[in-house]
Design an enzyme around this catalytic site. Structure first.
Site, PDB file in Angstrom:
ATOM      1  N   GLU A 121      -7.027   5.558  15.674  1.00 40.64           N
ATOM      2  CA  GLU A 121      -6.629   4.261  15.787  1.00 40.64           C
ATOM      3  C   GLU A 121      -5.774   3.680  16.849  1.00 40.64           C
ATOM      4  O   GLU A 121      -4.749   4.436  17.151  1.00 40.64           O
ATOM      5  CB  GLU A 121      -5.909   3.730  14.288  1.00 40.64           C
ATOM      6  N   GLU A 172      -2.619   8.104   7.488  1.00 44.23           N
ATOM      7  CA  GLU A 172      -1.128   8.336   8.010  1.00 44.23           C
ATOM      8  C   GLU A 172      -0.263   8.867   6.785  1.00 44.23           C
ATOM      9  O   GLU A 172       0.573   7.966   6.429  1.00 44.23           O
ATOM     10  CB  GLU A 172      -0.816   7.081   8.546  1.00 44.23           C
ATOM     11  N   TRP A 220       2.852  -5.949  13.779  1.00 47.45           N
ATOM     12  CA  TRP A 220       4.009  -5.586  13.099  1.00 47.45           C
ATOM     13  C   TRP A 220       5.333  -5.238  13.979  1.00 47.45           C
ATOM     14  O   TRP A 220       6.365  -4.770  13.579  1.00 47.45           O
ATOM     15  CB  TRP A 220       3.910  -4.148  12.475  1.00 47.45           C
ATOM     16  N   ARG A 255       0.960  -1.152  -0.001  1.00 46.97           N
ATOM     17  CA  ARG A 255       0.104  -0.005  -0.028  1.00 46.97           C
ATOM     18  C   ARG A 255       0.992   1.385  -0.200  1.00 46.97           C
ATOM     19  O   ARG A 255       2.100   1.165   0.059  1.00 46.97           O
ATOM     20  CB  ARG A 255      -0.957   0.006   1.174  1.00 46.97           C
ATOM     21  N   PHE A 282      -3.358 -11.019  11.518  1.00 48.29           N
ATOM     22  CA  PHE A 282      -3.018 -11.383  12.613  1.00 48.29           C
ATOM     23  C   PHE A 282      -3.344 -10.077  13.734  1.00 48.29           C
ATOM     24  O   PHE A 282      -2.670 -10.143  14.741  1.00 48.29           O
ATOM     25  CB  PHE A 282      -2.087 -12.111  12.872  1.00 48.29           C
ATOM     26  N   HIS A 283      -3.833  -8.970  13.206  1.00 51.82           N
ATOM     27  CA  HIS A 283      -3.756  -7.644  13.814  1.00 51.82           C
ATOM     28  C   HIS A 283      -5.125  -7.504  14.783  1.00 51.82           C
ATOM     29  O   HIS A 283      -6.041  -8.256  14.183  1.00 51.82           O
ATOM     30  CB  HIS A 283      -3.861  -6.446  12.953  1.00 51.82           C
ATOM     31  N   GLU A 333      -2.594  -8.061   7.471  1.00 51.86           N
ATOM     32  CA  GLU A 333      -2.718  -7.727   8.577  1.00 51.86           C
ATOM     33  C   GLU A 333      -3.752  -8.542   9.352  1.00 51.86           C
ATOM     34  O   GLU A 333      -4.534  -8.375  10.344  1.00 51.86           O
ATOM     35  CB  GLU A 333      -3.309  -6.159   8.517  1.00 51.86           C
TER      36      GLU A 333
HETATM   37  C1  GLA Z   1      -2.257   2.235  11.093  1.00 53.33           C
HETATM   38  C2  GLA Z   1      -2.791   2.135   9.810  1.00 53.33           C
HETATM   39  C3  GLA Z   1      -3.916   1.021   9.648  1.00 53.33           C
HETATM   40  C4  GLA Z   1      -3.165  -0.190   9.847  1.00 53.33           C
HETATM   41  C5  GLA Z   1      -2.515  -0.189  11.377  1.00 53.33           C
HETATM   42  C6  GLA Z   1      -1.946  -1.265  11.935  1.00 53.33           C
HETATM   43  O1  GLA Z   1      -3.233   2.569  12.190  1.00 53.33           O
HETATM   44  O2  GLA Z   1      -3.605   3.311   9.592  1.00 53.33           O
HETATM   45  O3  GLA Z   1      -4.342   0.967   8.169  1.00 53.33           O
HETATM   46  O4  GLA Z   1      -2.097  -0.698   9.232  1.00 53.33           O
HETATM   47  O5  GLA Z   1      -1.755   0.855  11.372  1.00 53.33           O
HETATM   48  O6  GLA Z   1      -1.592  -1.317  13.239  1.00 53.33           O
END
Ligand code: GLA
Length: 676
Positions: free
Chosen positions: A325, A167, A333, A128, A375-376, A373
């Protein structure tokens, strides 16, 4: 027993706050990525959101590929359906502009939008954020999509806020491509006017780096030896500005088609992503928001979380902000992704509210079953609704609803801790006296000591108005303008206490050393002069004659107009000053020329906060944070034992009337209206 001492920060006679957020109360929210799930799941999503008390969702962050499946061909049908379901369910939308991840058709057609790293390697699609913020080609495609989004949803009643990209600068804070090189030259020409001024600022007489034209200038790509530090610093400034410029371009389209709907983008204030100068970004936001995840690579992740929250409030000019977030449990990560224990989700979330957040958002609603992601953690884990994690989320939703009246209340602190991204970028460049010295380290250490004492600090830019504070901490402010020292002198002369730590005031804004002795800009303020630095080898410590221990850094320091508070008892400079104090009219200016360990930092912070009359806990207790936000006292207990803190009023999380003191169980929190 603990008592709160001092008055300045804890007075209750201030105006009721008003939230700057377009959501109700202290809102619970999350990223919602419905495109990862079949349509049949969406109604269940909304029902579960209602059960959890979700007030807002961020929608569409990574939806570009499905909203514009082919160049110029838009498919909003599925998205309309999601927007409609959310609206019917009473869930507010923080609508993303969907430009954070360009689809493969775009990068395939226009590989020139792909970023390049310092070593000249292209960062390919397949992940991304593979785009260059200064790319005119990318900008054109992105703004076309934003225009479509804004026209279609700009006046939809469910859309309460716009969320530009995501971000900005994450993963690719800097880009070394030819596209950015060209934009860098324009930025430099604007900054310096002519190339002679650039030569002067960059000190190009050194190593034959003299430029005859801006056309010869490059980003600081990989070089045989240490690159020009001012070139590095200016490239960091340019890169932050390039991302901000992209934000402004999207925001301006939104404002045209969606007037009155606030616009934000989510900051990354945590220290592993330190590439944007958010003090410059804050005024461009209608609402300041940040993303923050506990980082277990830190020795003290919760202290770093508090610091980042106080800094976010600083970028918002002290106003409430939104935690866009965070994670309900582990991320994916870090080297090992630590799960939150029962209670941690509540305490971590309330830590952010205590420090000014008017909403708590998470990445993401439903844990992905595919992709990088998966496993987040999420609000709905892989295990589904019937899980302890979802029940805890429901509990958090109820807790935030119960403290809704906190929204808009100001956090007021008696301490200012000065912070400057530019200074930190310059400080952390190569070829300095000690590669072990990191600018943020001193800031974190002093902030942590203050937090443990129950003293709240605003983390603010060095040129902020300091008149509301009692104590100003200046941790390793390596670079500063000529305006900072006189402002600190005036603050001290008016009765304030200033504390400056090692390697401060060393260079000007061009990263040129201030001559005549260290600490350059602060020599007169502090009444000291150092002729040489004497950094310590890794692992070496020194003892001070007051019993304190320090490491990392010492200086050959003399006093010109100050008393010596502590001297080295051993090490390379026995008998010479380590801590000094200069009386400045009614106030004082302290210098700490070494890195004190936590005990010694806390001891000095204890003395200074008491002397300066800073509001704090009289008897701090391990694992306890106490923050006053307007009329509300937050008591957060991360420790292993119940704690009792003096308070009188009404506890909002179910505790009812509080008379004299409130007891808080381990891994729990109390929010007392009235406080003391
Ligand atoms: C940031 C990004 C999200 C995701 C999280 C993972 O907050 O904005 O898209 O990737 O990290 O922790």
């Amino acid at each position: 027993m603990c008592v709160l001492v001092g008055t300045c920060g804890y007075s209750s006679d201030r105006d009721e706050g008003t939230s700057v957020l377009p959501f109700d109360g202290i809102s619970l929210g999350c990223d919602y990525n419905p495109e990862q799930w079949p349509r049949s799941v969406w109604p269940e999503d909304v029902a579960l959101m209602q059960e959890a008390g979700v007030g807002f969702v961020t929608l569409g962050v990574f939806s570009w590929g499905l909203l514009e499946p082919r160049p110029g061909e838009f498919d909003f049908g599925w998205f309309d359906e999601v927007v409609g379901l959310l609206h019917e369910g009473g869930i507010a939308i923080d609508m993303a502009t969907a430009t954070a991840a360009p689809p493969p058709w775009l990068t395939h057609r226009h590989p020139e939008v792909l970023p390049v790293d310092r070593e000249g390697r292209t960062l390919w699609p397949g992940s991304r954020q593979s785009f260059i913020p200064s790319s005119p080609v990318f900008r054109e495609y992105a703004l076309r999509l934003v225009e479509q989004m804004a026209q279609r949803y700009g006046s939809h009643p469910a859309v309460r806020m716009w969320h530009v990209s995501n971000e900005l600068g994450c993963h690719i804070g800097k880009d070394w491509s030819d596209v950015s090189a060209a934009a860098f030259r324009v930025w430099l020409a604007d900054r310096y006017g002519d190339v002679d001024a650039l030569n002067e600022a960059w000190g190009t007489a050194f190593w034959s780096q003299h430029y005859t034209s801006f056309d010869e200038v490059l980003p600081p790509r990989i070089t045989p030896a240490v690159p020009n530090p001012t070139q590095e610093l200016d490239f960091a400034r340019f890169s932050s500005d390039a991302w901000l410029d992209h934000y402004r371009a999207e925001r301006d389209v939104l404002r045209r088609h969606s007037p009155g709907v606030p616009v934000t983008t989510n900051f990354m204030v945590a220290d592993h992503q330190y590439e944007q100068d958010y003090f410059g970004w804050g005024p461009e936001m209608d609402v300041v928001s940040q993303d923050h995840y506990l980082d277990h690579r830190h020795a003290h992740p919760h202290a770093e979380q508090s610091f980042a929250a106080d800094l976010t409030r600083g970028t918002a000019g002290g106003r409430p902000w939104l935690l866009m977030e965070s994670a309900t449990s582990a991320v994916n990560w870090q080297p090992v992704n630590i799960t939150k224990l029962p209670g941690e989700l509540l305490v971590d979330s309330l830590r952010q509210v205590a420090r000014g957040a008017d909403g708590i958002g998470f990445f993401q609603w439903r844990a992905s079953k595919a992709g990088g992601e998966k496993f987040h953690s999420a609000l709905v884990p892989h295990a589904g609704r019937d899980s302890a994690r979802f029940r805890e989320v429901v509990g958090l939703g109820a807790a935030l609803a119960a403290i809704g009246e906190v929204a808009g209340e100001p956090v007021r602190a008696d301490v200012a801790l000065l912070h400057d991204w530019e200074s930190h970028w310059a400080c952390d460049l190569d070829s300095h006296p000690s590669g072990e010295l990191r600018a943020l380290d001193a800031a974190h250490r002093w902030h942590r000591a203050l937090t443990e004492l129950g003293a709240t600090a605003d983390v603010v830019h060095p040129e902020s108005d300091l008149s509301a504070y009692r104590l100003v901490v200046v941790p390793t402010l390596y670079l500063c303008s000529d305006r900072v020292a006189p402002a600190l002198e005036a603050f001290a002369a008016a009765g304030g206490t200033v504390l400056v730590t090692y390697f401060s005031g060393i260079v000007d804004g061009h990263d040129h050393v201030r001559l005549g002795g260290y600490p350059g800009a602060f020599r007169d303020l502090l009444g000291v002069r150092a002729e040489e630095f004497t950094p310590l080898p890794v692992g070496a410590t020194v003892t001070l004659d007051d019993g304190g221990t320090a490491d990392l850094w010492t200086e050959v320091l003399g006093v010109t107009d100050a008393e010596v508070v502590a001297r080295y008892a051993d090490g390379p400079l026995p008998g010479t000053p380590a801590v000094t104090r200069r009386a400045v009219s009614a106030g004082s200016a302290w210098y700490v020329a070494t890195r004190l360990d936590h005990a010694a930092t806390t001891a000095l912070a204890d003395r200074l906060t008491r002397d300066a009359g800073v509001a704090r806990l009289d008897e701090p207790q391990e694992g306890v944070e106490v923050v006053r936000r307007g009329h509300f006292l937050f008591v957060l207990n991360r420790g292993e034992r119940p704690v009792t803190v003096p308070a009188t009023g009404t506890e909002l999380l179910g505790g009812g009337a509080v008379t004299g003191s409130v007891t808080v169980a381990p891994a729990s929190a109390a929010v007392v209206r009235g406080g003391r």
